[in-house]
Scaffold this active site. Structure first.
Site, PDB file in Angstrom:
ATOM      1  N   ASP A 109      -7.087  37.915  52.854  1.00 15.01           N
ATOM      2  CA  ASP A 109      -6.461  36.921  51.967  1.00 15.01           C
ATOM      3  C   ASP A 109      -6.166  37.559  50.597  1.00 15.01           C
ATOM      4  OD1 ASP A 109      -5.423  34.436  51.417  1.00 15.01           O
ATOM      5  OD2 ASP A 109      -7.333  33.435  51.076  1.00 15.01           O
ATOM      6  N   HIS A 150       0.087  27.855  54.825  1.00 21.53           N
ATOM      7  CA  HIS A 150      -1.353  27.695  54.561  1.00 21.53           C
ATOM      8  C   HIS A 150      -1.708  26.250  54.904  1.00 21.53           C
ATOM      9  CE1 HIS A 150      -1.067  31.344  52.122  1.00 21.53           C
ATOM     10  NE2 HIS A 150      -2.376  31.333  51.961  1.00 21.53           N
ATOM     11  N   GLU A 156      -7.182  24.810  55.557  1.00 23.43           N
ATOM     12  CA  GLU A 156      -8.156  25.616  54.803  1.00 23.43           C
ATOM     13  C   GLU A 156      -9.063  24.620  54.062  1.00 23.43           C
ATOM     14  OE1 GLU A 156      -6.392  27.770  51.543  1.00 23.43           O
ATOM     15  OE2 GLU A 156      -8.130  29.098  51.288  1.00 23.43           O
ATOM     16  N   ARG A 192       3.380  40.820  34.042  1.00 23.01           N
ATOM     17  CA  ARG A 192       4.512  40.399  33.204  1.00 23.01           C
ATOM     18  C   ARG A 192       5.782  41.196  33.421  1.00 23.01           C
ATOM     19  NH1 ARG A 192       1.477  38.716  27.532  1.00 23.01           N
ATOM     20  NH2 ARG A 192      -0.132  37.528  28.603  1.00 23.01           N
ATOM     21  N   HIS A 199      -2.390  38.736  56.431  1.00 25.85           N
ATOM     22  CA  HIS A 199      -2.539  37.739  55.367  1.00 25.85           C
ATOM     23  C   HIS A 199      -3.159  38.386  54.139  1.00 25.85           C
ATOM     24  CE1 HIS A 199      -3.014  33.247  54.465  1.00 25.85           C
ATOM     25  NE2 HIS A 199      -3.379  33.879  53.358  1.00 25.85           N
TER      26      HIS A 199
HETATM   27  N1  ADE Z   1      -2.956  31.901  47.332  1.00 27.87           N
HETATM   28  C1  ADE Z   1      -3.767  32.961  47.377  1.00 27.87           C
HETATM   29  N2  ADE Z   1      -4.827  32.743  48.151  1.00 27.87           N
HETATM   30  C2  ADE Z   1      -4.684  31.495  48.627  1.00 27.87           C
HETATM   31  C3  ADE Z   1      -5.445  30.684  49.487  1.00 27.87           C
HETATM   32  N3  ADE Z   1      -6.588  31.124  50.012  1.00 27.87           N
HETATM   33  N4  ADE Z   1      -5.010  29.446  49.765  1.00 27.87           N
HETATM   34  C4  ADE Z   1      -3.862  29.004  49.224  1.00 27.87           C
HETATM   35  N5  ADE Z   1      -3.085  29.717  48.425  1.00 27.87           N
HETATM   36  C5  ADE Z   1      -3.503  30.962  48.117  1.00 27.87           C
HETATM   37 ZN    ZN Z   2      -3.725  32.947  51.502  1.00 27.03          ZN
END
Ligand code: ADE
Ligand code: ZN
Length: 348
Positions: free
Chosen positions: A281, A200, A203, A74, A18
């Site tokens: 992450d 995701h 969280e 970009r 991740h």
């Molecule tokens: N994009 C990057 N990090 C994220 C996260 N922790 N939760 C959701 N989308 C993300």
């Molecule tokens: Zn993420």
């Protein structure tokens, strides 16, 4: 094992599942791009930039920074620089396999071409594998708050480039925006086209989000999913169906998804046999590394050496790799872990 030495952790072979490409940016590279594009941050030194941008009030504050970073990406050349930095990170961390999340709808959102960027990334990824033996599986992420049409285009790209390094379709972004049911058909279509599904969930949202991820979108793995610890039936379901959770301890702390790292649900999930792996992450934006995250997991949750090895191998068990490749890597990992152990014994 109260504490795993940095040297020991460094030697261990690793997989990271991740890892957002955009979120892997360092303050140094962001500062360089801000000079290139003469943005408002052009006169900030990297340290100052990190102080301004890489500290978050809450999850929305984090998404705000994410947007600012993406505005600096970009041209395909910028993404190539980012991938080179990521390759360096992988080498330093001894990460042999990474699943890297990229959102083609971000360049599209800024009226740049997601497909062109994707092609540059895939070509660059293949070069890294051929020249440096670093393997990347790409997960193309739909940004939930960008809506269904953008997600459809992302899914089309993912299916089209499946033979060229894309392993999965993902859903990220703001969990509390659109309901998952809106994306159901798109994810079913991707699954029918042999892509793995990464979502995701759990969280900032509750266990219901994780249930929806598996039931509505057919998720094979969940990004974060820590809130599943509030639902015993869900934990059992995840264990029995081998749905992995990518846990990201520092990320949860810095976005305030979980306010105290020492009470992160990771400990409970791991003890209950839920297939959890440890990840960063966004290593740039959270200023962490996989080694640091593993070290925190060991010390905060009193893991034994065997627990640590199990955690490392889970990073392969939950990977979106073809069976043969997973088994080959599994063998390589177990051999190396064994070798490192015997060296430690013979020198210790
Ligand atoms: N994009 C990057 N990090 C994220 C996260 N922790 N939760 C959701 N989308 C993300
Ligand atoms: Zn993420």
């Amino acid at each position: 094992m109260e504490h795993a030495s940095e040297e020991y952790l460094k030697q261990l072979p690793k997989a990271e599942l991740h890892l957002h490409l955009e979120g892997s940016i360092s303050a140094g590279l962001l500062s360089r791009l801000s000079r290139k594009y003469k943005t408002e941050f052009r006169s900030d030194a990297p340290d100052e930039l990190a102080r301004k941008l890489f500290a978050y009030r809450d999850f929305n504050g984090f998404l705000q920074t994410y947007k600012t970073v993406c505005e600096h990406l970009r041209q395909p050349a910028d993404y190539r620089l980012l991938t080179d930095q990521l390759a360096q990170y992988m080498r330093e961390q001894n990460i042999l396999y990474a699943e890297v999340i990229f959102s083609p709808s971000i360049p599209d959102h800024f009226e740049r071409d997601g497909r062109t960027v994707l092609e540059a990334l895939l070509a660059h990824g293949r070069k890294l594998e051929a020249e440096q033996g670093l393997r990347i599986g790409w997960i193309l992420d739909c940004v939930r708050h960008f809506g269904v049409e953008a997600a459809r285009r992302t899914a089309q790209l993912a299916v089209e480039y499946r033979e060229q390094g894309v392993v999965g379709l993902g859903l990220g972004g703001d969990e509390l925006s659109l309901p998952m049911a809106e994306f159901e058909k798109i994810f079913a279509w991707a699954k029918a086209n042999q892509l793995y599904i990464h979502v995701h969930a759990g969280e900032t949202g509750g266990p219901d989000q994780v249930w929806d991820a598996v039931r509505v979108l057919g998720a094979n793995r969940i990004g974060h999913g820590i809130q599943a610890a509030r639902d015993a039936r869900l934990m059992e379901y995840l264990r029995e169906h081998a749905v992995g959770l990518d846990v990201c301890l520092t990320s949860n702390l810095k976005t305030q998804a979980w306010a105290r790292i020492s009470t992160n649900p990771f400990g409970l999930l791991f003890r209950r046999g839920v297939p959890v792996s440890i990840n960063t992450d966004d290593p740039g934006l959270f200023q962490t590394t996989l080694i640091e995250e593993l070290s925190k997991a060991v010390s905060l949750f009193s893991l034994t050496q065997e627990d640590l090895h199990r955690l490392i191998l889970q990073g392969l068990r939950s990977a979106f790799l073809p069976h043969q490749d997973r088994m080959a890597l599994m063998r390589q990992f177990t051999d190396q872990i064994h070798q490192i152990g015997s060296q430690a014994l013979s020198t210790g």
